[in-house]
Design an enzyme around this catalytic site. Structure first.
Site, mmCIF file in Angstrom:
data_model
loop_
_atom_site.group_PDB
_atom_site.id
_atom_site.type_symbol
_atom_site.label_atom_id
_atom_site.label_comp_id
_atom_site.label_asym_id
_atom_site.label_seq_id
_atom_site.Cartn_x
_atom_site.Cartn_y
_atom_site.Cartn_z
ATOM 1 N N TRP A 226 0.943 -1.166 0.007
ATOM 2 C CA TRP A 226 -0.113 0.140 0.087
ATOM 3 C C TRP A 226 1.036 1.270 0.196
ATOM 4 O O TRP A 226 0.436 2.369 -0.595
ATOM 5 C CB TRP A 226 -1.030 0.010 1.312
ATOM 6 C CG TRP A 226 -1.880 1.234 1.526
ATOM 7 C CD1 TRP A 226 -3.077 1.327 0.667
ATOM 8 C CD2 TRP A 226 -1.439 2.507 2.183
ATOM 9 N NE1 TRP A 226 -3.594 2.687 0.965
ATOM 10 C CE2 TRP A 226 -2.670 3.156 1.749
ATOM 11 C CE3 TRP A 226 -0.285 2.886 2.752
ATOM 12 C CZ2 TRP A 226 -2.811 4.685 2.122
ATOM 13 C CZ3 TRP A 226 -0.426 4.321 3.172
ATOM 14 C CH2 TRP A 226 -1.498 5.126 3.064
ATOM 15 N N HIS A 227 2.010 1.220 0.670
ATOM 16 C CA HIS A 227 2.812 2.343 0.902
ATOM 17 C C HIS A 227 3.726 2.590 -0.594
ATOM 18 O O HIS A 227 4.192 3.789 -0.683
ATOM 19 C CB HIS A 227 3.832 2.281 1.895
ATOM 20 C CG HIS A 227 3.017 2.688 3.469
ATOM 21 N ND1 HIS A 227 2.576 1.449 4.225
ATOM 22 C CD2 HIS A 227 3.077 3.641 4.144
ATOM 23 C CE1 HIS A 227 2.055 2.248 5.109
ATOM 24 N NE2 HIS A 227 2.422 3.581 5.053
ATOM 25 N N GLY A 228 3.634 1.747 -1.348
ATOM 26 C CA GLY A 228 4.463 1.831 -2.580
ATOM 27 C C GLY A 228 4.790 0.891 -3.488
ATOM 28 O O GLY A 228 4.871 -0.350 -2.985
ATOM 29 N N PHE B 169 1.520 8.084 -1.654
ATOM 30 C CA PHE B 169 0.959 6.915 -1.614
ATOM 31 C C PHE B 169 -0.344 6.923 -1.811
ATOM 32 O O PHE B 169 -1.219 5.920 -1.921
ATOM 33 C CB PHE B 169 1.084 6.510 -0.054
ATOM 34 C CG PHE B 169 2.408 6.608 0.568
ATOM 35 C CD1 PHE B 169 3.579 6.039 -0.260
ATOM 36 C CD2 PHE B 169 2.729 7.338 1.761
ATOM 37 C CE1 PHE B 169 4.740 6.015 0.369
ATOM 38 C CE2 PHE B 169 4.101 7.379 2.185
ATOM 39 C CZ PHE B 169 5.084 6.744 1.571
#
Length: 492
Positions: free
Chosen positions: A338-340, A492
């Protein structure tokens, strides 16, 4: 990292033009419908300012989920309800997958099989990770019969696009604001609290987080240099002293918390100005005494989303240890992704997964028995090295940083430049460290609750007026001509 939207919360354009004009029009409207229309128009303007094309994506996703939720509510058979839920989830995850992970997937295929020759560059729509999760939670909650479907498309669009939290969170559940969308009241004490909360967030961002980010770039290596020349970036990292690298990671650790929590503070504050009550997104995570406790305090809206919509539906901890650890693995794999779209984020997520499993096995009981100093030190060390994984998307930098921390790059323990920088910023360092603790908040509460007319009570009333004005003035001075003003979580 997306820097396309110039009108961030900490821009002078937003503070002195966009927000005041929005609040003026909002206050002129009498009924709740008129007030909602004002917020919706300004939200779409705000988003269009940074994404003139991808606002259409936001509109489409909201319309699809509005339509799906209505059908889920109206459909009588469970099978058809589930079918519409699956359709909604597929569209939402399919779109975020296309925009966020296509390049990542194709680059990995290319590195293994040699094709495709050209990897398309797909721009990441601002805020897609946040508003996608909000819409998913809405449809799932309608399916679970926890909230009624919103009949008015424009009010659901207000929920998904509200500029307070659309771009970088917090991830607001529809269940938390459904009543306030249709019925909310504004009172002066809450407006005052909202203004103060907004200004405190602005101060955290402009006066502390931005400076921490600049110092982190000086003591580690800037993103600009890493993206332009790998050899030069490696040479610079290798040349930094051990103490310089330790403080570089420390400054980055402070920056990422202060930056993101400042955004949440400003969003919560603006919500209070118009009668919305958003839940807290941070609770002083750096005072935690275990990784488990840290993730109850850090980015609470994301942690609770994965808990309620992934971990518990998978079975949580109800079906034996193996399934519990499997479910945790899935959650932390997804948290990292999710963060990248990068392997370092996957590694970062699994890094915390390992420590959470170790704590579940028995370390947590030990940490509860040892003196608080040791459990707190353990947490800070784990998080410190976790942020190294988080910052460097290219794995080749990570061993250089870790070796350099212990002087294994042939680098000095401390050099003149590092010593000069640290001595020159010693007061700032103390202030920055204090700002991630609840000391000021506890002092404020103690003064507020003291006997009426006493010195602490009077001091609180005086400072509650003077300090926000002072912070606003100093923040404005800091932002004038300051080119370093990113919000880290925009990426993000």
């Amino acid at each position: 990292k997306s820097a396309r939207s110039k009108m961030v919360f900490s821009s002078l354009l937003f503070i002195y033009a966009f927000l005041p004009i929005c609040l003026i029009f909002y206050s002129l409207m009498k009924g709740i419908n008129g007030k909602n229309i004002v917020l919706l128009i300004f939200s779409l303007l705000f988003y269009t300012w940074g994404e003139p094309v991808y606002v259409l994506l936001l509109l489409f996703m909201t319309f699809w989920d509005w339509f799906s939720a209505l059908l889920i509510e109206k459909t009588e058979t469970e099978a058809k309800k589930k079918l519409w839920l699956i359709a909604s989830v597929i569209v939402n995850l399919g779109l975020i997958g296309y925009f966020k992970y296509t390049g990542f997937i194709l680059s990995n295929i290319q590195s293994i099989f040699g094709f495709p020759e050209i990897i398309p560059k797909i721009a990441l729509p601002i805020g897609i990770s946040f508003y996608t999760f909000q819409l998913l939670s809405y449809v799932i909650d309608v399916y679970r019969k926890e909230v009624p479907a919103q009949k008015n498309f424009f009010w659901l669009l207000l929920y998904s696009s509200l500029f307070y939290q659309c771009i970088a969170g917090p991830i607001v559940r529809y269940s938390d604001v459904q009543r306030e969308i249709n019925e909310r009241k504004v009172n002066l004490p809450e407006v005052s609290m909202g203004v103060t909360r907004f200004v405190v967030g602005l101060g955290k961002k402009a006066l502390i987080a931005n400076v921490c980010g600049s110092l982190a770039d000086q003591l580690l290596v800037s993103d600009a240099l890493m993206s332009s020349s790998f050899e030069s970036a490696i040479a610079e990292l290798s040349s930094h002293s051990a103490i310089g690298l330790w403080f570089g990671v420390l400054f980055y650790s402070l920056q990422i918390y202060l930056d993101f929590s400042a955004y949440s503070d400003m969003a919560i504050g603006m919500g209070l100005m118009v009668g919305f009550h958003f839940k807290e997104n941070f609770n002083y995570p750096y005072i935690a005494k275990s990784v488990t406790d840290f993730w109850r305090r850090w980015h609470i809206s994301l942690s609770s989303f994965f808990r309620d919509y992934v971990y518990i539906p998978l079975g949580g901890n109800r079906k034996g240890k193996f399934n519990t650890y499997r479910n945790l693995f899935v959650v932390w794999l997804l948290t990292g992704l999710w963060h990248g779209a990068s392997w370092n984020f996957v590694l970062w997520g699994l890094f915390f997964f390992v420590f959470l499993v170790i704590e579940k096995i028995g370390l947590l009981k030990i940490l509860e028995k040892v003196p608080a100093f040791f459990s707190h030190a353990y947490l800070l060390i784990v998080v410190f090295f976790g942020w190294i994984l988080f910052r460097f998307s290219d794995f080749r930098y990570i061993p250089v940083v870790i070796k350099g921390l212990f002087g294994l790059n042939g680098n000095a323990f401390i050099d003149f430049e590092t010593k000069t920088l640290l001595i020159g910023n010693i007061i700032f360092i103390i202030v920055a460290i204090f700002s991630v603790t609840p000391i000021v908040k506890r002092f404020s509460i103690a003064c507020q609750n003291s006997e009426k007319g006493s010195f602490p009570s009077v001091l609180y009333k005086v400072l509650s007026v003077i300090l926000p004005l002072g912070i606003l003035f100093l923040s404005t001075l800091a932002l004038v001509g300051d080119s370093y003003n990113p919000f880290l979580y925009f990426q993000f």
